[in-house]
Design an enzyme around this catalytic site. Structure first.
Site, PDB file in Angstrom:
ATOM      1  N   CYS A  56       8.829 -31.612 -27.335  1.00  8.13           N
ATOM      2  CA  CYS A  56       7.510 -32.085 -27.755  1.00  8.13           C
ATOM      3  C   CYS A  56       6.619 -31.932 -26.544  1.00  8.13           C
ATOM      4  O   CYS A  56       7.038 -32.245 -25.415  1.00  8.13           O
ATOM      5  CB  CYS A  56       7.568 -33.549 -28.203  1.00  8.13           C
ATOM      6  N   THR A  57       5.405 -31.454 -26.745  1.00  7.04           N
ATOM      7  CA  THR A  57       4.556 -31.119 -25.599  1.00  7.04           C
ATOM      8  C   THR A  57       4.102 -32.337 -24.800  1.00  7.04           C
ATOM      9  O   THR A  57       3.613 -32.196 -23.686  1.00  7.04           O
ATOM     10  CB  THR A  57       3.331 -30.303 -26.057  1.00  7.04           C
ATOM     11  N   HIS A  58       4.290 -33.533 -25.345  1.00  7.30           N
ATOM     12  CA  HIS A  58       3.987 -34.749 -24.575  1.00  7.30           C
ATOM     13  C   HIS A  58       5.058 -35.034 -23.517  1.00  7.30           C
ATOM     14  O   HIS A  58       4.770 -35.637 -22.480  1.00  7.30           O
ATOM     15  CB  HIS A  58       3.919 -35.973 -25.495  1.00  7.30           C
ATOM     16  N   ASP A 100      -2.988 -27.590 -30.777  1.00  5.45           N
ATOM     17  CA  ASP A 100      -1.965 -28.613 -30.931  1.00  5.45           C
ATOM     18  C   ASP A 100      -2.476 -29.667 -31.898  1.00  5.45           C
ATOM     19  O   ASP A 100      -3.679 -29.720 -32.200  1.00  5.45           O
ATOM     20  CB  ASP A 100      -1.660 -29.253 -29.568  1.00  5.45           C
ATOM     21  N   SER A 101      -1.577 -30.537 -32.345  1.00  9.38           N
ATOM     22  CA  SER A 101      -1.981 -31.631 -33.223  1.00  9.38           C
ATOM     23  C   SER A 101      -2.836 -32.659 -32.502  1.00  9.38           C
ATOM     24  O   SER A 101      -3.472 -33.488 -33.140  1.00  9.38           O
ATOM     25  CB  SER A 101      -0.737 -32.307 -33.804  1.00  9.38           C
ATOM     26  N   CYS A 104       2.394 -26.618 -30.197  1.00  9.32           N
ATOM     27  CA  CYS A 104       2.876 -27.787 -30.923  1.00  9.32           C
ATOM     28  C   CYS A 104       4.236 -27.407 -31.480  1.00  9.32           C
ATOM     29  O   CYS A 104       4.362 -26.388 -32.164  1.00  9.32           O
ATOM     30  CB  CYS A 104       1.908 -28.129 -32.058  1.00  9.32           C
ATOM     31  N   ASN A 105       5.253 -28.191 -31.154  1.00  6.57           N
ATOM     32  CA  ASN A 105       6.602 -27.862 -31.602  1.00  6.57           C
ATOM     33  C   ASN A 105       6.729 -27.895 -33.113  1.00  6.57           C
ATOM     34  O   ASN A 105       7.368 -27.031 -33.711  1.00  6.57           O
ATOM     35  CB  ASN A 105       7.607 -28.820 -30.963  1.00  6.57           C
ATOM     36  N   THR A 106       6.100 -28.896 -33.750  1.00  7.51           N
ATOM     37  CA  THR A 106       6.216 -29.016 -35.203  1.00  7.51           C
ATOM     38  C   THR A 106       5.528 -27.850 -35.904  1.00  7.51           C
ATOM     39  O   THR A 106       6.074 -27.261 -36.842  1.00  7.51           O
ATOM     40  CB  THR A 106       5.617 -30.353 -35.679  1.00  7.51           C
ATOM     41  N   TYR A 112       1.571 -34.491 -36.483  1.00 11.20           N
ATOM     42  CA  TYR A 112       2.083 -33.496 -37.414  1.00 11.20           C
ATOM     43  C   TYR A 112       3.555 -33.757 -37.758  1.00 11.20           C
ATOM     44  O   TYR A 112       4.043 -33.288 -38.775  1.00 11.20           O
ATOM     45  CB  TYR A 112       1.983 -32.092 -36.809  1.00 11.20           C
ATOM     46  N   GLY A 113       4.249 -34.467 -36.868  1.00  6.66           N
ATOM     47  CA  GLY A 113       5.707 -34.595 -36.978  1.00  6.66           C
ATOM     48  C   GLY A 113       6.213 -35.209 -38.264  1.00  6.66           C
ATOM     49  O   GLY A 113       7.346 -34.966 -38.664  1.00  6.66           O
TER      50      GLY A 113
END
Length: 277
Positions: free
Chosen positions: A191-193, A17-18, A80-82, A49-50
């Site tokens: 978003c993973t957060h 992930d970022s 990471c979604n982005t 990364y977004g």
């Protein structure tokens, strides 16, 4: 089972992930696939990364996949979604490993779960701007109405640990007001957060809106993938080495502190590496 396949079975899964958000995906893998070993990389030096370009995210993802491959992983989860939106297709072509992202599992579940065909997505500027969730949802439900909303302030608030703070609640309310007139019955936490804010988001939206957690769905997808390839580790054997290894590109102590606040196990070390060398 051949010896080579047997060895592969006990190899770790790579997760990247970022930054720290992908730990929600690692957490779900730990819960749902307790026999699996994990090598996690958080690109904390280059987060977020977004707001970066597709070319930059592909370059970063390529470097990280190479690092994970050198660690002997049997599969990679782009947590990471982005990066899933911009780089998954490219790295899947370049690396001879099963690689999955977090977008398709969440999009598929949302498309199948919605009752009225109105789905909301919250995420980074990059994820929402890419339209990747809309495109993927339409594969499974062509007529769905998808409303996306970037929520850039939620990530730093989560990383600050302000999960139930009044400031976070106020910010979330302002972002989610974008869905008041759209009649959504399903919201993807893109978003993973965001799964760490689940209770806050649910309270604001009300019980009529079903929240989809792509981290949970990605762990399910990983389980199916490893089973399909015959390399799912049932925990019957533990190769030499730690079950969970964590690497970061910056701020190792801060990463470790955050990880220990959300993971089901205590991590003793996050190793600092220079990923771009």
């Amino acid at each position: 089972m051949s010896q080579s396949l047997d060895n592969k079975k006990y190899a770790p899964v790579g997760v990247f992930d970022s930054g720290v958000g992908g730990l929600t995906v690692a957490r779900e893998i730990m819960r749902q696939l307790p026999g699996e070993r994990i090598v996690y990389f958080g690109d904390t030096a280059r987060v977020p990364y977004g707001s970066k370009s597709r070319e930059t995210i592909i370059r970063y993802s390529r470097q990280i996949c190479r690092f994970l491959q050198d660690k002997g992983v049997k599969a990679i989860v782009v947590a990471c979604n982005t990066a899933s939106a911009f780089a998954l297709e490219q790295v899947s072509l370049e690396f001879p490993l099963p690689i999955i992202g977090v977008v398709e599992p969440g999009a598929k579940v949302a498309a199948l779960a919605t009752r009225n065909g109105h789905i909301g997505v919250i995420g980074t500027e990059g994820t929402i701007g890419s339209q990747i969730y809309t495109k993927t949802i339409h594969v499974y439900r062509p007529g769905a109405e998808v409303v996306g909303k970037p929520c850039p302030l939620l990530v730093p608030l989560v990383e600050e640990g302000w999960l139930k703070d009044s400031v976070t609640i106020e910010v979330a309310q302002r972002y989610l007001s974008a869905f008041q007139e759209s009649d959504i019955d399903t919201l993807i936490m893109g978003c993973t957060h965001y799964p760490l804010l689940r209770s806050t988001l649910q309270r604001i939206l009300g019980d009529r809106v079903n929240l989809v957690n792509p981290a949970y769905e990605t762990a399910q997808e990983l389980k199916a993938l490893l089973t399909e390839h015959g390399i799912c580790n049932d925990g019957g054997k533990d190769e030499a080495g730690l079950q969970y290894q964590f690497y970061v590109s910056d701020a190792a102590e801060k990463f470790k502190s955050f990880a220990n606040s959300i993971l089901p196990c205590e991590i003793e070390e996050a190793q600092l590496i220079h990923i771009d060398e």
